[in-house]
Design a protein around this motif. Sequence first.
Motif, PDB file in Angstrom:
ATOM      1  N   LEU A 120       6.414   2.121   2.931  1.00 49.94           N
ATOM      2  CA  LEU A 120       5.801   3.370   2.452  1.00 49.94           C
ATOM      3  C   LEU A 120       5.013   4.069   3.568  1.00 49.94           C
ATOM      4  O   LEU A 120       4.324   3.428   4.353  1.00 49.94           O
ATOM      5  CB  LEU A 120       4.855   3.079   1.284  1.00 49.94           C
ATOM      6  N   THR A 121       5.128   5.400   3.590  1.00 51.04           N
ATOM      7  CA  THR A 121       4.363   6.203   4.543  1.00 51.04           C
ATOM      8  C   THR A 121       2.972   6.470   3.983  1.00 51.04           C
ATOM      9  O   THR A 121       2.693   6.243   2.803  1.00 51.04           O
ATOM     10  CB  THR A 121       5.062   7.537   4.802  1.00 51.04           C
ATOM     11  N   GLU A 122       2.101   7.005   4.819  1.00 51.64           N
ATOM     12  CA  GLU A 122       0.751   7.338   4.364  1.00 51.64           C
ATOM     13  C   GLU A 122       0.778   8.408   3.287  1.00 51.64           C
ATOM     14  O   GLU A 122      -0.002   8.367   2.327  1.00 51.64           O
ATOM     15  CB  GLU A 122      -0.104   7.792   5.551  1.00 51.64           C
ATOM     16  N   SER A 123       1.660   9.391   3.406  1.00 49.76           N
ATOM     17  CA  SER A 123       1.733  10.446   2.385  1.00 49.76           C
ATOM     18  C   SER A 123       2.234   9.875   1.058  1.00 49.76           C
ATOM     19  O   SER A 123       1.785  10.304  -0.019  1.00 49.76           O
ATOM     20  CB  SER A 123       2.635  11.589   2.857  1.00 49.76           C
ATOM     21  N   GLU A 124       3.167   8.925   1.109  1.00 40.25           N
ATOM     22  CA  GLU A 124       3.639   8.287  -0.113  1.00 40.25           C
ATOM     23  C   GLU A 124       2.535   7.456  -0.760  1.00 40.25           C
ATOM     24  O   GLU A 124       2.352   7.485  -1.996  1.00 40.25           O
ATOM     25  CB  GLU A 124       4.857   7.422   0.198  1.00 40.25           C
ATOM     26  N   ARG A 125       1.765   6.757   0.042  1.00 37.69           N
ATOM     27  CA  ARG A 125       0.635   5.990  -0.481  1.00 37.69           C
ATOM     28  C   ARG A 125      -0.411   6.913  -1.109  1.00 37.69           C
ATOM     29  O   ARG A 125      -1.011   6.593  -2.140  1.00 37.69           O
ATOM     30  CB  ARG A 125      -0.002   5.162   0.633  1.00 37.69           C
ATOM     31  N   ARG A 126      -0.626   8.060  -0.478  1.00 36.97           N
ATOM     32  CA  ARG A 126      -1.606   9.014  -0.997  1.00 36.97           C
ATOM     33  C   ARG A 126      -1.154   9.559  -2.357  1.00 36.97           C
ATOM     34  O   ARG A 126      -1.968   9.717  -3.279  1.00 36.97           O
ATOM     35  CB  ARG A 126      -1.798  10.147   0.008  1.00 36.97           C
ATOM     36  N   GLU A 147       5.180  -3.228  -2.650  1.00 41.14           N
ATOM     37  CA  GLU A 147       4.241  -2.465  -1.828  1.00 41.14           C
ATOM     38  C   GLU A 147       3.643  -1.301  -2.616  1.00 41.14           C
ATOM     39  O   GLU A 147       2.437  -1.031  -2.547  1.00 41.14           O
ATOM     40  CB  GLU A 147       4.960  -1.952  -0.580  1.00 41.14           C
ATOM     41  N   ALA A 151      -0.284  -0.804  -3.707  1.00 35.85           N
ATOM     42  CA  ALA A 151      -1.024   0.403  -3.344  1.00 35.85           C
ATOM     43  C   ALA A 151      -1.657   1.040  -4.576  1.00 35.85           C
ATOM     44  O   ALA A 151      -2.793   1.537  -4.532  1.00 35.85           O
ATOM     45  CB  ALA A 151      -0.097   1.396  -2.650  1.00 35.85           C
TER      46      ALA A 151
END
Length: 300
Positions: A120-126, A147, A151
Motif C-alpha cells: 500500500l502507498t501512503e495515499s492508499e493508507r490515508r 496490510e 492500517a
Amino acid sequence: MAPRVVIVGSANMDLVGLSARLPLPGETVLGDDFMMTPGGKGANQAIAAARAGGQTVFLGAIGSDAFGVTINARLTAAGVDASGVRTSYGSSGVAVIMVDRSGENSIVVAPGANSSFTGLTESERRAIAEADVLVCQLEIPVETVTEAMRAARAAGTRTILNAAPARSLPPELLDNVDLLVVNEIEAATISGRSDIDMPALLALVPRVVLTLSGSGSRYADRSGTDAVVPAFPVEVLDTTAAGDAFTGALSVAWGEGRPLVEAVRWANAAGAACVRHVGASNALPTRDEIDALYASDPGA
C-alpha cells in the motif's frame, strides 16, 4: 452525512454466458445470450456501496488493456471515487461466468492485474484512515488484505472481511477483522469444521454474518447475540452479485450507525433486490430499491 466506505479489492471484466443449464465436465451447451460487464468482488462491492448511499472509494488494480478502461469508467459512472486505482501493464482480471435459467452460476476467475496489487502507498493508507468502514475480500493477494486491515485498525476504521473465495486465513489477518462475512462453505474453511460452528468463528473474530442464500442470514457476536434474519421472497434471475450487493449495503448501514441485526436485514434486502436482474454490476440495487424491499419485510 453519508458514511465514507473504502473498498480494497479486485476488479474484473465479467464475461457472462446464459444457458438453460450449466454444462457438465467436457460438455458443450448452446447458450441463450452473452453479455460483458465490469465486475470483480471489490469493484462490485464498491458500486453496491455507492448505490446504497455511501461515499465510496475503490482501491485496486486494472490492466492497461481495453477492459481496464471500461472497468474504470464503470466505477466512475456509478459514483465511486476511482482516482486511486492503479494501472498495471498487461491484462485486467477476467471472470468467465455461466448462469442457468434458475439463476445458479459457475465462475472461473483469471486474476490478471489484481495479482500486482501489493504494498500500500501512503495515499492508499490515508484513504483507509479517513474511512468509516473498510471492506476487503480475497481476490487480491492476502498480504495486501492483511496490510489494509492492519492500517484500518491503527486508524480506528471499522473493518469488514468478506472471506471469499474460501481459503484458510492467517491469524494476523483475522486479528484485525471487526466483522466477518461468509457463506457456509467459507465458514467451514475458516473454522476447519464441516459443520457451521459459530463459537469457533467467534473465537477468531468478534462478529460474524453468515449468509444463507435463499434462507436469509445469521448474525452472531461475542456479546451473545445470535439471530437469524429472514430472506425477502423474490423471483431469482441471477445470483452472481447477490453477495456483493449484500456486503456493500452492509458496510453502508453499519457506517450509518444502524444496529448490526438491522444492518443485516437491510443488506438482505439489497441481496434480494440484486437477484431480480441479470449481470453483476448492472444488477446492483439503488438505495431506493433497497428501501422499498426493506419496508416490505414481514419480520420488520
